[in-house]
Structure formats: structure tokens, C-alpha cells
Scaffold this motif. Structure first.
Motif, PDB file in Angstrom:
ATOM      1  N   VAL A  50       0.868  -1.172   0.000  1.00 35.64           N
ATOM      2  CA  VAL A  50       0.000   0.000   0.000  1.00 35.64           C
ATOM      3  C   VAL A  50       0.909   1.228   0.000  1.00 35.64           C
ATOM      4  O   VAL A  50       1.716   1.404   0.909  1.00 35.64           O
ATOM      5  N   GLU A  74      -0.829  -0.575  -4.479  1.00 35.01           N
ATOM      6  CA  GLU A  74      -2.188  -0.102  -4.242  1.00 35.01           C
ATOM      7  C   GLU A  74      -2.055   1.274  -3.587  1.00 35.01           C
ATOM      8  O   GLU A  74      -1.280   1.435  -2.649  1.00 35.01           O
ATOM      9  N   ASP A  76      -3.302   4.924  -1.742  1.00 34.04           N
ATOM     10  CA  ASP A  76      -4.208   5.632  -0.846  1.00 34.04           C
ATOM     11  C   ASP A  76      -3.456   6.849  -0.329  1.00 34.04           C
ATOM     12  O   ASP A  76      -2.257   7.004  -0.604  1.00 34.04           O
ATOM     13  N   VAL A 100      -7.986   2.162   2.481  1.00 32.53           N
ATOM     14  CA  VAL A 100      -7.581   0.811   2.136  1.00 32.53           C
ATOM     15  C   VAL A 100      -7.272   0.048   3.429  1.00 32.53           C
ATOM     16  O   VAL A 100      -6.685   0.603   4.350  1.00 32.53           O
ATOM     17  N   ARG A 105      -0.658  -6.137   5.596  1.00 33.36           N
ATOM     18  CA  ARG A 105      -0.015  -5.581   4.408  1.00 33.36           C
ATOM     19  C   ARG A 105       1.276  -4.864   4.751  1.00 33.36           C
ATOM     20  O   ARG A 105       1.486  -4.404   5.866  1.00 33.36           O
ATOM     21  N   VAL A 107       3.120  -1.431   4.155  1.00 32.47           N
ATOM     22  CA  VAL A 107       2.762  -0.057   3.818  1.00 32.47           C
ATOM     23  C   VAL A 107       4.030   0.703   3.492  1.00 32.47           C
ATOM     24  O   VAL A 107       5.008   0.644   4.244  1.00 32.47           O
TER      25      VAL A 107
END
Length: 187
Positions: A50, A74, A76, A100, A105, A107
Motif C-alpha cells: 500500500v 495499491e 491511498d 484501504v 499488508r 505499507v
């Protein structure tokens, strides 16, 4: 997150530029960001992380960094403050929380500068509370001083700046100059 220098009335950006030195030009910053992108790719080793941008300061850096990273990500963003109109910080106040899920995950937390690190540490710790398995911190610049809070560091950093007020390339001078194509420091 950067804060404006203390003064009763903010001089114009044009006036500030007459009292500032160019520390890093656009080409130097682009090369440093490309290097960070390669290092992030190596650290992620194909993992889809992320990419979490800290607004507003990291906007320019984050856009360029995202393009320098080849691993799928991904995206955000967050907007948080500890100041809420004051000059000293308190607890973290979210203007926009991550949307998200961070649970399990990695980050990549992307910010403009690691100065003292209070807000960046609070955001990083919040990501971990939300279940992130690890949080990697990428900053465009790190200020050279000994006032950084314990427990926060950059995993990836572009350039080091002196312990002076810096602005440009996403960082503001009284909400001015974020779109300057270089990093400046007041004398």
C-alpha cells in the motif's frame, strides 16, 4: 510534515526567495527519487504494498516516486495533523484516514521530510495499529539535527538538508511555494 517559520506576518514568497539558498535543483531531486524507486523495488521484492501518501507536502514527491517504482502498488493517501491551528502538537487528528485495509499488508508511507518526526511516527504507529505487518518510510529529505524523536527513521531518503527552514518541491512557506521545482532554505 513541515511547519512555517515563526513570525507575525508572512512575507511574500518572492521576498522569501531573496533570502533563501537553492539546496537541490529539480534534476538532482529526480535522480534521488529514481534511486529511491530502485531501492523500494528491491525491498518489496515483488510484494504489492500500500503506497500511502501523507498530504499535502508529499504530493509532488509521491507522484514522482510512484512512477519510479516498477512493483505494482495499491494507492491511498492520508491527511493528519497534530497542530489543529496551534503552534505545538498534541495527539494525532485525522483529516482523512486511510481507506484501504492495512491488515497484514506492507505499507510504504511517503512523506516530504523527516524533521523532528512526531507526526510521521504517530502516522506510522497508527498504520501498525491498523494491522500493517510492516511500514517502510520513504522521505524526500531528512533534516540534519539531533531533535528527531526516538523510534522513527527513514527506510528510504532522497537528500539530507541542513537544520534550516526548507521549502519547495512540496514543502510550503506559509502555504506558498509547494510547486517550486527545487528545495530552498532560508538563510
Amino acid at each position: 510534515m513541515s511547519s512555517s517559520p515563526s513570525s507575525k506576518a508572512a512575507p511574500s514568497l518572492a521576498e522569501a526567495l531573496t533570502h533563501a539558498d537553492v539546496l537541490f535543483k529539480q534534476g538532482e531531486l529526480e535522480a534521488a527519487i529514481a534511486d529511491i524507486g530502485r531501492a523500494v523495488d528491491a525491498a518489496l521484492d515483488g510484494e504489492r504494498a500500500v503506497f500511502l501518501t501523507v498530504m499535502n507536502g508529499a504530493l509532488m514527491f509521491a507522484g514522482q516516486l510512484a512512477l519510479a517504482i516498477r512493483t505494482d502498488l495499491e494507492f491511498d493517501y492520508i491527511h493528519a495533523t497534530r497542530y489543529r491551528g496551534a503552534t505545538t502538537g498534541n495527539e494525532l487528528h485525522w483529516l482523512r484516514e486511510p481507506m484501504v485495509s492495512l491488515q497484514g499488508r506492507t505499507v510504504l508511507l511517503v512523506d516530504d521530510i523527516l524533521d523532528e518526526g512526531y507526526t510521521l511516527k504517530a502516522v506510522r504507529d497508527d498504520c501498525l495499529r491498523r494491522g500493517a505487518k510492516r511500514v517502510l518510510v520513504a522521505t524526500l529529505c531528512r533534516k540534519l539535527h539531533d531533535r528527531c524523536v526516538e523510534g522513527i527513521h527513514c527506510d528510504f531518503n532522497g537528500v539530507e538538508v541542513p537544520d534550516r527552514y526548507v521549502f519547495g518541491y512540496g514543502m510550503d512557506y506559509y502555504e506558498q511555494g509547494r510547486n517550486l521545482p527545487a528545495i530552498y532554505a532560508l538563510r
